[in-house]
Write a protein that holds these residues in place. Structure first.
Motif, PDB file in Angstrom:
ATOM      1  N   PHE A  42       0.823  -1.204   0.000  1.00  0.00           N
ATOM      2  CA  PHE A  42       0.000   0.000   0.000  1.00  0.00           C
ATOM      3  C   PHE A  42       0.861   1.260   0.000  1.00  0.00           C
ATOM      4  CE2 PHE A  42      -3.756   2.493   1.463  1.00  0.00           C
ATOM      5  CZ  PHE A  42      -4.646   2.000   0.531  1.00  0.00           C
TER       6      PHE A  42
ATOM      7  N   VAL B  35       0.331   3.349  -3.235  1.00  0.00           N
ATOM      8  CA  VAL B  35      -0.718   4.337  -2.965  1.00  0.00           C
ATOM      9  C   VAL B  35      -0.196   5.527  -2.160  1.00  0.00           C
ATOM     10  CG1 VAL B  35      -3.036   4.719  -2.047  1.00  0.00           C
ATOM     11  CG2 VAL B  35      -2.462   2.513  -3.059  1.00  0.00           C
ATOM     12  N   ILE B  36       0.365   5.277  -1.004  1.00  0.00           N
ATOM     13  CA  ILE B  36       0.686   6.401  -0.122  1.00  0.00           C
ATOM     14  C   ILE B  36       1.865   7.215  -0.656  1.00  0.00           C
ATOM     15  CG2 ILE B  36       1.265   7.067   2.239  1.00  0.00           C
ATOM     16  CD1 ILE B  36      -1.519   5.813   1.938  1.00  0.00           C
TER      17      ILE B  36
ATOM     18  N   GLY C 228      -6.896   5.714   1.619  1.00  0.00           N
ATOM     19  CA  GLY C 228      -6.216   5.414   0.364  1.00  0.00           C
ATOM     20  C   GLY C 228      -7.160   4.818  -0.672  1.00  0.00           C
TER      21      GLY C 228
ATOM     22  N   VAL D  77      -9.021   7.589  -2.682  1.00  0.00           N
ATOM     23  CA  VAL D  77      -8.238   8.610  -3.375  1.00  0.00           C
ATOM     24  C   VAL D  77      -8.537   8.605  -4.881  1.00  0.00           C
ATOM     25  CG1 VAL D  77      -5.870   8.495  -4.213  1.00  0.00           C
ATOM     26  CG2 VAL D  77      -6.308   8.948  -1.815  1.00  0.00           C
TER      27      VAL D  77
ATOM     28  N   GLY E  87      -6.739  -1.708   0.127  1.00  0.00           N
ATOM     29  CA  GLY E  87      -7.413  -0.704   0.947  1.00  0.00           C
ATOM     30  C   GLY E  87      -8.849  -1.096   1.233  1.00  0.00           C
TER      31      GLY E  87
END
Lengths: 308, 282
Positions: A38, A42-43, B120, B123, B158
């Protein structure tokens, strides 16, 4: 705390280091792959995008630092305002999916024969890809043979080329998007209606509550969790609109159906050249709009968690 | 039950309802019915403009064979499976673990990590697009099915974590405590105590993720190109460009593309719906 260094008189009870610490370590072991993936995909990319938005970069060569120039350019960019305006229209009109879904759910919340099949068939549009939905509707709107214009013809109305008309195009695409979204909200409400307390309804019936009044004062308050999820997924869906626009109009005519998500993609990878920095700046604006909703959602979750 | 059960109303209303039901369904699915009908028309019908009349001939087999013979649609479908199936397995596996960790253990930062996964998941894709494309290029995975699948696994983690965590949180905690008293290790608790109870959640997530990934179009265009690697959604878009005016083929292609998630939905309906409501509406 220091452990006494006495020899253990019960060898079988001796615990290994892992056995002693596993309750503390296990969660991190279980979380490691998820957090790693993740973070990577994503982050960290979110921060990278924010960073890129301060550069002028074609995606291949050297990136040049331009400070806030991309954002300053955005403020004078007509196409940016068109996209922003369309995003607002999407957000507002997409909300129609919620009452629409409730209406369909109320219509279908019966126990006649075969109702289960009806419910699943009504849900159909949500299961199929937006690419297919886009093709189907592009076709439905076709001025020469589209079903819509044939129907309009019965009332003596001239064919309207919805997708080639700057004024109608966004509404035409939103209508296509509302089709699957209404189906989604319908399913949420059908599940919600199942859980409505029958005793309260009986009690309200004894008090002579009927129809709209009953719906407003007795049913809707109980459907609040369903409504909440419906709002969340509809807002996210509206702000994520990309597929339909790409399939149905490619942003046209003359960029009049763009939204921020689409405009960003166009700037970053299109025949007009790769403008990664400028695209990233648009993405950051979209991200900030989305953050308002995300924060709201998290806040509600936080309150619910505390309440447990 | 609300609205009033139709059996308790006048017989006139009952008849009206029974007529309204199929009529509403046909109107609701009209665009789709039109596509299904067109997919069995002959090329002659299309050129003659016979879109809505009775087909002059039913070319079901001809049209569906034609799209498989004349276009790489078979390849696109295969690519879709190659991306979708590993994504389902990967995302579900990862989130079983994250969900378990976040639901069962109390530790500092638990809620924060959970919120990171949740946030997340919401997003906008565009904020990830440029860096994810670069990362995929750097890893040498651009334009491969596994490059696309790897991203999907990470992103879907997520949503899956949100779902799994809430599901496990609702399980009776006493089970885990009892197992601990017995001296069973945490890993065995996960595998032998919790996992067997997670079957409905696994089913729900699998069908949902399958549909989401099968229908993904945006990431397919960002991370792949060309018929060799692109999944069906992106493929359909390029075929649509090549088949101008061959509407019977476009619609046959659309039906083929829509079939796997539709079948999935019909086979696992209850799980699918449980997943869609995010477990929040029971």
């Amino acid at each position: 705390m220091t452990a006494p260094a006495l020899p253990d008189t019960h060898p079988p009870a001796q615990k290994t280091w892992w056995q002693q610490n596993q309750q503390r370590l296990a969660p991190w072991l279980f979380l490691a792959p998820g957090i790693f993936m993740f973070m990577m995909y994503v982050i960290i990319p979110i921060f990278q995008s924010v960073n890129i938005s301060f550069y002028e970069w074609d995606g291949l060569g050297e990136a040049t630092w331009v400070g806030a120039d991309n954002y300053i350019e955005l403020m004078d960019d007509e196409a940016f305002y068109t996209s922003l305006k369309n995003n607002v229209i999407w957000l507002v009109l997409y909300m129609l999916a919620i009452p629409g879904g409730l209406l369909v759910a109320l219509f279908l919340n019966q126990t006649v024969r075969g109702i289960r099949i009806y419910k699943s068939l009504f849900f159909f549009p949500f299961v199929i890809s937006q690419v297919v939905v886009g093709l189907v509707f592009a076709w439905f709107y076709d001025p020469n043979f589209g079903l819509m214009n044939i129907a309009l013809g019965w009332f003596g109305i001239e064919p309207i080329a919805v997708l080639a008309n700057e004024d109608y195009v966004t509404y035409g695409i939103i209508a296509a998007g509302l089709w699957p979204q209404t189906a989604y909200c319908m399913i949420l409400y059908l599940t919600g209606l199942n859980a409505v307390d029958p005793e309260q309804i009986e009690a309200a019936r004894l008090d002579n509550a009927k129809g709209v009044k009953m719906l407003w004062y007795v049913i809707l308050p109980q459907l609040r969790p369903a409504t909440f999820i419906a709002v969340v997924v509809t807002v996210i869906g509206a702000l994520r609109s990309f597929d339909l626009i790409s399939i149905m109009t490619d942003g046209g005519p003359w960029g009049s159906s763009r939204v921020l998500a689409f405009y960003m993609y166009e700037q970053a990878f299109s025949e007009y050249g790769f403008r990664m920095g400028y695209g990233a700046a648009i993405a950051v604006v979209l991200f900030l709009i989305m953050m308002i909703y995300i924060t709201g959602f998290l806040y509600k979750m936080y309150r619910d968690e505390r309440g447990r | 039950m609300f609205p009033t059960p139709i059996e308790k109303t006048s017989s006139g209303a009952q008849i009206a309802y029974k007529i309204a039901l199929p009529v509403a369904l046909i109107v609701w699915l009209l665009p789709l019915i039109a596509v299904a009908l067109t997919s069995v028309r002959s090329a002659g019908d299309i050129t003659a403009g016979n879109y809505w009349g009775w087909p002059t001939s039913f070319n079901l087999i001809e049209n569906y064979t034609a799209i498989f013979e004349q276009t790489p649609i078979g390849k696109y479908i295969l690519n879709s499976f190659k991306v979708t199936i590993p994504t389902v397995i990967g995302a579900v596996a990862i989130s079983c673990m994250t969900g378990f960790a976040l639901a069962v253990y109390k530790f500092k930062g638990n809620l924060l990590l959970f919120f990171m996964f949740v946030a997340g998941n919401f997003v906008p894709f565009q904020i990830l697009m440029v860096p994810v494309r670069d990362l995929t290029l750097d890893l040498g995975m651009y334009n491969t099915w596994y490059g696309l699948a790897l991203f999907h696994i990470a992103f879907q983690a997520g949503f899956c974590t949100l779902f799994m965590r809430n599901f496990i949180k609702a399980l009776p905690y006493e089970l885990i405590e009892a197992a601990r008293v017995e001296g069973i290790s945490e890993i065995r608790i996960f595998w032998y105590v919790v996992m067997p109870l997670m079957k409905p959640a696994l089913a729900a997530l699998s069908v949902l993720i399958f549909t989401f990934i099968w229908n993904d179009y945006f990431w397919a265009t960002v991370l792949t190109q060309g018929a060799d690697q692109q999944p069906i959604t992106a493929g359909l878009y390029s075929l649509n460009g090549q088949w101008v005016a061959a509407w019977h083929l476009v619609s046959a292609g659309s039906i083929v593309a829509a079939l796997p998630p539709v079948l999935m939905f019909f086979l696992m309906q209850r799980h699918f719906i449980a997943g869609l409501t995010l477990g929040a509406v029971k």
